[in-house]
Design an enzyme around this catalytic site. Structure first.
Site, short mmCIF file in Angstrom:
data_model
loop_
_atom_site.label_atom_id
_atom_site.label_comp_id
_atom_site.label_asym_id
_atom_site.label_seq_id
_atom_site.Cartn_x
_atom_site.Cartn_y
_atom_site.Cartn_z
N ARG A 1 0.88 -1.18 0.00
CA ARG A 1 0.00 0.00 0.00
C ARG A 1 0.91 1.21 0.00
O ARG A 1 1.67 1.43 0.95
CB ARG A 1 -0.93 0.00 1.22
CG ARG A 1 -1.61 1.32 1.43
CD ARG A 1 -2.75 1.25 2.40
NE ARG A 1 -3.90 0.59 1.78
CZ ARG A 1 -5.13 0.60 2.28
NH1 ARG A 1 -5.39 1.24 3.40
NH2 ARG A 1 -6.12 -0.01 1.66
N HIS B 1 -7.09 1.01 -6.76
CA HIS B 1 -7.32 0.08 -5.64
C HIS B 1 -7.96 -1.19 -6.21
O HIS B 1 -9.15 -1.46 -6.00
CB HIS B 1 -8.24 0.77 -4.62
CG HIS B 1 -8.22 0.12 -3.26
ND1 HIS B 1 -7.47 -0.98 -2.94
CD2 HIS B 1 -8.90 0.45 -2.11
CE1 HIS B 1 -7.67 -1.31 -1.67
NE2 HIS B 1 -8.53 -0.46 -1.15
N GLN C 1 -9.94 -3.81 -4.04
CA GLN C 1 -11.26 -3.31 -3.67
C GLN C 1 -12.24 -3.58 -4.82
O GLN C 1 -13.35 -4.07 -4.60
CB GLN C 1 -11.17 -1.81 -3.38
CG GLN C 1 -12.48 -1.21 -2.94
CD GLN C 1 -12.93 -1.74 -1.58
OE1 GLN C 1 -12.18 -1.67 -0.62
NE2 GLN C 1 -14.13 -2.28 -1.51
N ASP D 1 -17.29 7.14 -1.68
CA ASP D 1 -16.05 6.99 -0.90
C ASP D 1 -15.74 8.34 -0.26
O ASP D 1 -16.38 9.36 -0.57
CB ASP D 1 -14.91 6.54 -1.85
CG ASP D 1 -13.59 6.29 -1.12
OD1 ASP D 1 -13.61 6.10 0.12
OD2 ASP D 1 -12.52 6.30 -1.78
N CYS E 1 -16.33 1.67 0.02
CA CYS E 1 -15.18 0.81 0.30
C CYS E 1 -14.80 0.83 1.78
O CYS E 1 -14.12 -0.08 2.25
CB CYS E 1 -14.00 1.24 -0.56
SG CYS E 1 -13.47 2.92 -0.22
N ARG F 1 -13.71 -8.57 0.70
CA ARG F 1 -12.27 -8.35 0.49
C ARG F 1 -11.51 -9.65 0.79
O ARG F 1 -10.58 -10.01 0.09
CB ARG F 1 -11.76 -7.22 1.41
CG ARG F 1 -12.30 -5.83 1.09
CD ARG F 1 -11.74 -5.30 -0.22
NE ARG F 1 -10.29 -5.21 -0.22
CZ ARG F 1 -9.57 -4.22 0.33
NH1 ARG F 1 -10.18 -3.20 0.91
NH2 ARG F 1 -8.25 -4.23 0.27
#
Ligand code: CP
Ligand code: NVA
Length: 308
Positions: A103, A130, A133, A225, A265, A293
């Site tokens: 990340r 991402h 996700q 988001d 998310c 996830r």
């Protein structure tokens, strides 16, 4: 299949569908007594330059469920590109572990890790995208509607990393993607252009709007988001002035299809991009989405790290 999992756009639709099929199989298997330990003896190094709940815990558990293990490397420990070059970190880690999840801030950094490491590298979020996700999101959409193709997915808010990967997976799998975002907060132009090209092949319709009310009109999915992504905290005050018309609240949800589902998310900033009543209401799929996830990423580590 690629060595790495860096961006949805790198995969053929069939490869994405195979990952989703595998995720569904592993999810069932896990619910009925557990998964086969196909990653026994394998370790995933998890490099984090930013905080995380879902990515950190779901990757760790995915590895454990498959008989492997995961190693958390905090921002302070590694100093990606500061204490040591990315090329050196990649070549050291490949001698210790069988996969890397990273990340990062700069997308280039996860690409560079992948270039130098001879082991799989997974993008666990960058400023650009991402993909993990998006895979979990596609799984959630499939579970709700029994298909992905032809579903109307509307993203409301900032044209950020999550929006880019969601647009990419919709374009690949033939879902119609609409975004409503304020001026100045568009997705990167290169990401949009590539998705438009891909959508021509899949038949997905991509629509770019400013008005959230127009955008949700035919929505089967409303997705939002945070207004301020990690790394942009110094812009938070300005963003809080611009984004309120883009809040996903009861009024906006009532303007969509009656069986619309709402996705996010997470982490959610309740009272900003989403209200409590929507996040905890009948249309919300926030928690099944977060749980997916685990299953989506299990399919990714299984596919990339299993070997022969
Ligand atoms: N959605 C997501 O990636 O959550 P975390 O930042 O908690 O990992
Ligand atoms: N767009 C958000 C997603 C967090 C999971 C961020 O980058 O902070």
């Amino acid at each position: 299949m690629h060595k790495d999992f860096l961006d949805i756009i790198d995969y053929r639709p069939q490869e994405l569908l195979n990952l989703l099929d595998l995720a569904i199989r592993l999810k069932k298997e896990y619910a009925h007594g557990g998964n086969e330990p196909v990653l026994k003896g394998k370790v995933l190094a998890m490099i984090f330059q930013k905080p995380s709940l879902r990515t950190r815990v779901s990757f760790d558990m995915a590895m454990r469920h498959l008989g492997g293990d995961a190693l958390y490397l905090s921002p302070n420990e590694i100093g990606l590109g500061q204490r040591e070059s990315i090329a050196d970190i990649a070549r050291v880690l490949e001698g210790y572990v069988q996969g890397i999840m990273a990340r990062v801030f700069a997308h280039e950094h996860v690409l560079e890790l992948a270039r130098w490491a001879n082991i799989p590298v997974i993008n666990g979020l960058s400023d650009y995208s991402h993909p993990c996700q998006a895979l979990a999101d596609a799984l959630t959409i499939y579970e709700n509607f029994g298909r992905i193709q032809g579903i109307n997915v509307t993203y409301v808010g900032d044209g950020n990393n999550v929006a880019v990967s969601l647009m990419q997976i919709c374009a690949k799998l033939g879902a119609n993607f609409t975004i409503a975002n304020p001026e100045g907060y568009d997705m990167p132009a290169d990401a949009v252009q590539t998705a438009i090209n891909v959508a021509r092949e899949s038949g997905a319709k991509l629509t770019f709007l400013r008005d959230p009310h127009e955008a949700v009109q035919f929505a089967d999915v409303i997705y939002t988001d945070t207004w301020t992504s990690m790394g942009h905290e110094d812009e938070a005050k300005q963003r809080e002035k611009v984004f309120p018309p883009y809040q996903v609240n009861d009024q906006l949800v009532s303007e969509a299809a009656p069986d619309v589902i709402v996705m996010h998310c997470l982490p959610a900033h309740r009272g900003q991009e989403i209200t409590d009543s929507v996040a905890d209401g009948p249309h919300s799929r926030l928690f099944p989405q977060a749980h997916n996830r685990l299953h989506a990423q299990k399919a990714v580590v299984y596919t990339l790290m299993k070997g022969d």
